[in-house]
Design a protein around this motif. Structure first.
Motif, PDB file in Angstrom:
ATOM      1  N   ARG A  46      -8.961 -47.035  10.793  1.00 29.47           N
ATOM      2  CA  ARG A  46     -10.401 -47.299  10.770  1.00 29.47           C
ATOM      3  C   ARG A  46     -10.763 -48.206   9.593  1.00 29.47           C
ATOM      4  O   ARG A  46     -11.572 -49.132   9.731  1.00 29.47           O
ATOM      5  CB  ARG A  46     -11.174 -45.983  10.692  1.00 29.47           C
ATOM      6  CG  ARG A  46     -11.052 -45.129  11.941  1.00 29.47           C
ATOM      7  CD  ARG A  46     -11.797 -43.821  11.814  1.00 29.47           C
ATOM      8  NE  ARG A  46     -13.252 -44.037  11.694  1.00 29.47           N
ATOM      9  CZ  ARG A  46     -14.145 -43.086  11.888  1.00 29.47           C
ATOM     10  NH1 ARG A  46     -13.761 -41.860  12.196  1.00 29.47           N
ATOM     11  NH2 ARG A  46     -15.425 -43.354  11.772  1.00 29.47           N
ATOM     12  N   THR A  47     -10.158 -47.961   8.446  1.00 28.96           N
ATOM     13  CA  THR A  47     -10.389 -48.819   7.285  1.00 28.96           C
ATOM     14  C   THR A  47      -9.891 -50.234   7.548  1.00 28.96           C
ATOM     15  O   THR A  47     -10.542 -51.220   7.180  1.00 28.96           O
ATOM     16  CB  THR A  47      -9.687 -48.242   6.047  1.00 28.96           C
ATOM     17  OG1 THR A  47     -10.199 -46.937   5.785  1.00 28.96           O
ATOM     18  CG2 THR A  47      -9.887 -49.135   4.833  1.00 28.96           C
ATOM     19  N   TYR A  82     -14.311 -41.837  17.552  1.00 29.63           N
ATOM     20  CA  TYR A  82     -13.812 -43.182  17.250  1.00 29.63           C
ATOM     21  C   TYR A  82     -12.530 -43.470  18.017  1.00 29.63           C
ATOM     22  O   TYR A  82     -12.382 -44.527  18.655  1.00 29.63           O
ATOM     23  CB  TYR A  82     -13.581 -43.326  15.753  1.00 29.63           C
ATOM     24  CG  TYR A  82     -13.216 -44.726  15.298  1.00 29.63           C
ATOM     25  CD1 TYR A  82     -14.182 -45.556  14.747  1.00 29.63           C
ATOM     26  CD2 TYR A  82     -11.910 -45.208  15.405  1.00 29.63           C
ATOM     27  CE1 TYR A  82     -13.858 -46.842  14.321  1.00 29.63           C
ATOM     28  CE2 TYR A  82     -11.574 -46.490  14.998  1.00 29.63           C
ATOM     29  CZ  TYR A  82     -12.549 -47.305  14.456  1.00 29.63           C
ATOM     30  OH  TYR A  82     -12.225 -48.577  14.049  1.00 29.63           O
ATOM     31  N   VAL A  83     -11.593 -42.532  17.962  1.00 28.56           N
ATOM     32  CA  VAL A  83     -10.304 -42.736  18.619  1.00 28.56           C
ATOM     33  C   VAL A  83     -10.470 -42.836  20.128  1.00 28.56           C
ATOM     34  O   VAL A  83      -9.861 -43.701  20.778  1.00 28.56           O
ATOM     35  CB  VAL A  83      -9.332 -41.599  18.250  1.00 28.56           C
ATOM     36  CG1 VAL A  83      -8.100 -41.636  19.138  1.00 28.56           C
ATOM     37  CG2 VAL A  83      -8.932 -41.710  16.783  1.00 28.56           C
ATOM     38  N   LEU A  89      -3.001 -45.379  15.158  1.00 27.08           N
ATOM     39  CA  LEU A  89      -4.328 -44.769  15.152  1.00 27.08           C
ATOM     40  C   LEU A  89      -4.242 -43.262  15.373  1.00 27.08           C
ATOM     41  O   LEU A  89      -4.941 -42.484  14.708  1.00 27.08           O
ATOM     42  CB  LEU A  89      -5.198 -45.406  16.241  1.00 27.08           C
ATOM     43  CG  LEU A  89      -6.626 -44.858  16.386  1.00 27.08           C
ATOM     44  CD1 LEU A  89      -7.422 -45.091  15.110  1.00 27.08           C
ATOM     45  CD2 LEU A  89      -7.319 -45.514  17.571  1.00 27.08           C
ATOM     46  N   ALA A  92     -11.798 -46.289  20.855  1.00 26.67           N
ATOM     47  CA  ALA A  92     -10.851 -47.363  20.581  1.00 26.67           C
ATOM     48  C   ALA A  92      -9.709 -47.403  21.585  1.00 26.67           C
ATOM     49  O   ALA A  92      -9.136 -48.471  21.839  1.00 26.67           O
ATOM     50  CB  ALA A  92     -10.284 -47.194  19.169  1.00 26.67           C
ATOM     51  N   ARG A  94     -12.337 -52.039   9.924  1.00 28.68           N
ATOM     52  CA  ARG A  94     -13.554 -52.460   9.212  1.00 28.68           C
ATOM     53  C   ARG A  94     -13.262 -53.661   8.323  1.00 28.68           C
ATOM     54  O   ARG A  94     -14.061 -54.613   8.288  1.00 28.68           O
ATOM     55  CB  ARG A  94     -14.127 -51.312   8.391  1.00 28.68           C
ATOM     56  CG  ARG A  94     -15.293 -51.782   7.513  1.00 28.68           C
ATOM     57  CD  ARG A  94     -16.206 -50.719   7.033  1.00 28.68           C
ATOM     58  NE  ARG A  94     -17.324 -51.315   6.289  1.00 28.68           N
ATOM     59  CZ  ARG A  94     -18.489 -50.726   6.096  1.00 28.68           C
ATOM     60  NH1 ARG A  94     -18.715 -49.516   6.584  1.00 28.68           N
ATOM     61  NH2 ARG A  94     -19.443 -51.338   5.416  1.00 28.68           N
ATOM     62  N   ASP A 124     -18.718 -45.938  10.763  1.00 32.47           N
ATOM     63  CA  ASP A 124     -17.968 -45.059   9.862  1.00 32.47           C
ATOM     64  C   ASP A 124     -18.438 -43.610   9.972  1.00 32.47           C
ATOM     65  O   ASP A 124     -17.679 -42.678   9.682  1.00 32.47           O
ATOM     66  CB  ASP A 124     -18.112 -45.526   8.416  1.00 32.47           C
ATOM     67  CG  ASP A 124     -17.307 -46.777   8.126  1.00 32.47           C
ATOM     68  OD1 ASP A 124     -16.433 -47.119   8.946  1.00 32.47           O
ATOM     69  OD2 ASP A 124     -17.568 -47.422   7.076  1.00 32.47           O
ATOM     70  N   PRO A 149      -5.667 -41.944  11.735  1.00 35.28           N
ATOM     71  CA  PRO A 149      -6.917 -42.624  12.109  1.00 35.28           C
ATOM     72  C   PRO A 149      -7.699 -43.176  10.924  1.00 35.28           C
ATOM     73  O   PRO A 149      -8.314 -44.232  11.029  1.00 35.28           O
ATOM     74  CB  PRO A 149      -7.711 -41.538  12.845  1.00 35.28           C
ATOM     75  CG  PRO A 149      -7.048 -40.249  12.519  1.00 35.28           C
ATOM     76  CD  PRO A 149      -5.624 -40.563  12.223  1.00 35.28           C
ATOM     77  N   ASP A 156     -13.587 -38.688  13.833  1.00 40.54           N
ATOM     78  CA  ASP A 156     -12.341 -39.308  14.286  1.00 40.54           C
ATOM     79  C   ASP A 156     -12.155 -39.208  15.799  1.00 40.54           C
ATOM     80  O   ASP A 156     -11.664 -40.149  16.432  1.00 40.54           O
ATOM     81  CB  ASP A 156     -11.139 -38.670  13.574  1.00 40.54           C
ATOM     82  CG  ASP A 156     -10.964 -39.181  12.154  1.00 40.54           C
ATOM     83  OD1 ASP A 156     -11.581 -40.209  11.814  1.00 40.54           O
ATOM     84  OD2 ASP A 156     -10.211 -38.539  11.391  1.00 40.54           O
ATOM     85  N   ILE A 197     -17.283 -49.015  20.112  1.00 42.11           N
ATOM     86  CA  ILE A 197     -17.524 -49.060  18.675  1.00 42.11           C
ATOM     87  C   ILE A 197     -18.092 -50.404  18.235  1.00 42.11           C
ATOM     88  O   ILE A 197     -18.551 -50.546  17.096  1.00 42.11           O
ATOM     89  CB  ILE A 197     -16.244 -48.739  17.865  1.00 42.11           C
ATOM     90  CG1 ILE A 197     -15.154 -49.772  18.135  1.00 42.11           C
ATOM     91  CG2 ILE A 197     -15.757 -47.336  18.172  1.00 42.11           C
ATOM     92  CD1 ILE A 197     -13.905 -49.583  17.288  1.00 42.11           C
TER      93      ILE A 197
END
Length: 371
Positions: free
Chosen positions: A159-160, A101-102, A151, A105, A163, A94, A155, A98, A74
């Motif tokens: 994520r927020t 992203y997960v 997470l 991560a 960022r 963004d 999630p 999910d 990411i």
């Protein structure tokens, strides 16, 4: 060993060079987490860390596994040419669902390798994949376990949080860094692009690093990155914009970052500057040969003499009580490791140790294991 990117059938114009503010922020965060990897940046790391607020340092520590041992997917650009601003790149992150992203991560395990457990099943929906992800996170320590649990449970909130952390890092120190280094990175990318157009891919890759080469057979064409690990990915994958993106970094050396994850565009992050002691060995295999060459007691003794003056084989044999054939075998090993210089004087052949190569052994070893 190498990480290979299959580019069979890929048009040359799909290979691009461009700076990425997100990748450079990830590289800078890595330097702050592992300053010992980057002795040339120790002053910057010390000064920058001293100027950060304790709250930000604490949050950086909570998420540092995303950039410390290896770089999370990411934190590398998604599309062909990275956007000009960090905000635009974070918007692209963004846009990931999910599950993607997960998986990115949580992919990093305790060995600094990437694992996609459960045959690619998402830990958000598959219990076995979830348990495997939490087990790996637990091995990394309570901070990563807590992050992984949060997470997987929520999630969107995490994520927020990530960022916001990156944006706060930008405000605290990176915006000034990016303003300073961006012209150099852009110039380097333009130079590599021009070289690619004028002289071809092989020359452009050589300019990236002597350890990055093009390998071609009758049936395939691939970019090969010499590393102490094996890996493979393809420049053309279903659902992914075809191509390879090369991203320059002022914080990169000695690392050569390769994103090889299925479902993600291949990215190669390379350093634009390095210490004066260059070039090092072209391959990790040559570095291994050099370490093995000096591991033998007899060769250590021969190196002691050859570092001081040139000698013939017979002189070395007489001086150390060895047979000429034994000395020849040891000299052959040193020669194959490219550690000797040889010159002829009439009917005599003299050998001498290349002390510059020997002086680099420690840094070569470090560069190879960190590449």
């Amino acid at each position: 060993m190498s990480v290979d990117i299959d580019i069979s059938g890929l048009p040359t114009e799909r290979i691009v060079f461009g700076p990425s503010p997100l990748a450079e922020l990830g590289a800078a965060l890595h330097v702050l987490s592992e300053p010992a990897h980057h002795p040339g940046l120790h002053g910057w790391a010390t000064t920058t860390a001293a100027g950060l607020k304790p709250d930000l340092l604490g949050r950086m520590a909570e998420a540092e596994f995303l950039w410390r041992s290896t770089r999370s997917d990411i934190l590398l650009p998604r599309g062909s040419m990275p956007p000009a601003t960090l905000a635009e790149e974070l918007d692209e992150v963004d846009a990931l669902d999910d599950e993607a992203y997960v998986a990115a991560a949580l992919e990093i395990n305790a060995s600094g390798c990437t694992l996609r457990s459960g045959g690619g099943r998402s830990p958000l929906v598959d219990e076995a994949a979830r348990d495997a992800a939490l087990e790996r996170a637990s091995a990394r320590g309570p901070r990563q376990l807590g992050f992984a649990q949060h997470l997987l449970k929520d999630p969107a909130t995490v994520r927020t949080w990530v960022r916001r952390l990156l944006e706060d890092c930008d405000e605290a120190f990176f915006a000034d860094v990016w303003q300073r280094v961006r012209p150099q990175l852009a110039a380097d990318a333009r130079g590599k692009t021009d070289l690619l157009r004028r002289k071809g891919l092989a020359d452009a890759l050589e300019a990236v690093s002597p350890t990055v080469t093009i390998e071609e057979t009758a049936r395939s064409r691939r970019i090969s990155i010499d590393k102490l690990a094996d890996g493979w990915t393809a420049a053309m994958q279903p659902g992914v914009e075809p191509g390879v993106t090369f991203v320059p970094s002022t914080f990169g050396w000695p690392h050569l970052i390769v994103r090889q994850a299925p479902g993600w565009r291949p990215v190669v992050g390379y350093p634009v500057s390095a210490p004066e002691l260059r070039p090092g060995p072209r391959t990790s295999q040559l570095m291994e040969k050099r370490l093995m060459a000096v591991a033998h007691p007899a060769r250590i003794r021969l190196c002691w003499a050859l570092a001081r003056a040139p000698y013939t084989t017979s002189e070395l044999a007489q001086g150390f009580g060895l047979s000429a054939s034994e000395v020849s075998r040891h000299l052959k090993t040193l020669r194959e490791a490219e550690m000797l210089t040889t010159r002829r004087h009439g009917r005599y052949v003299q050998h001498q140790l290349d002390v510059t190569v020997v002086a680099r052994l420690g840094s070569d070893f470090l560069e190879s294991i960190l590449r």
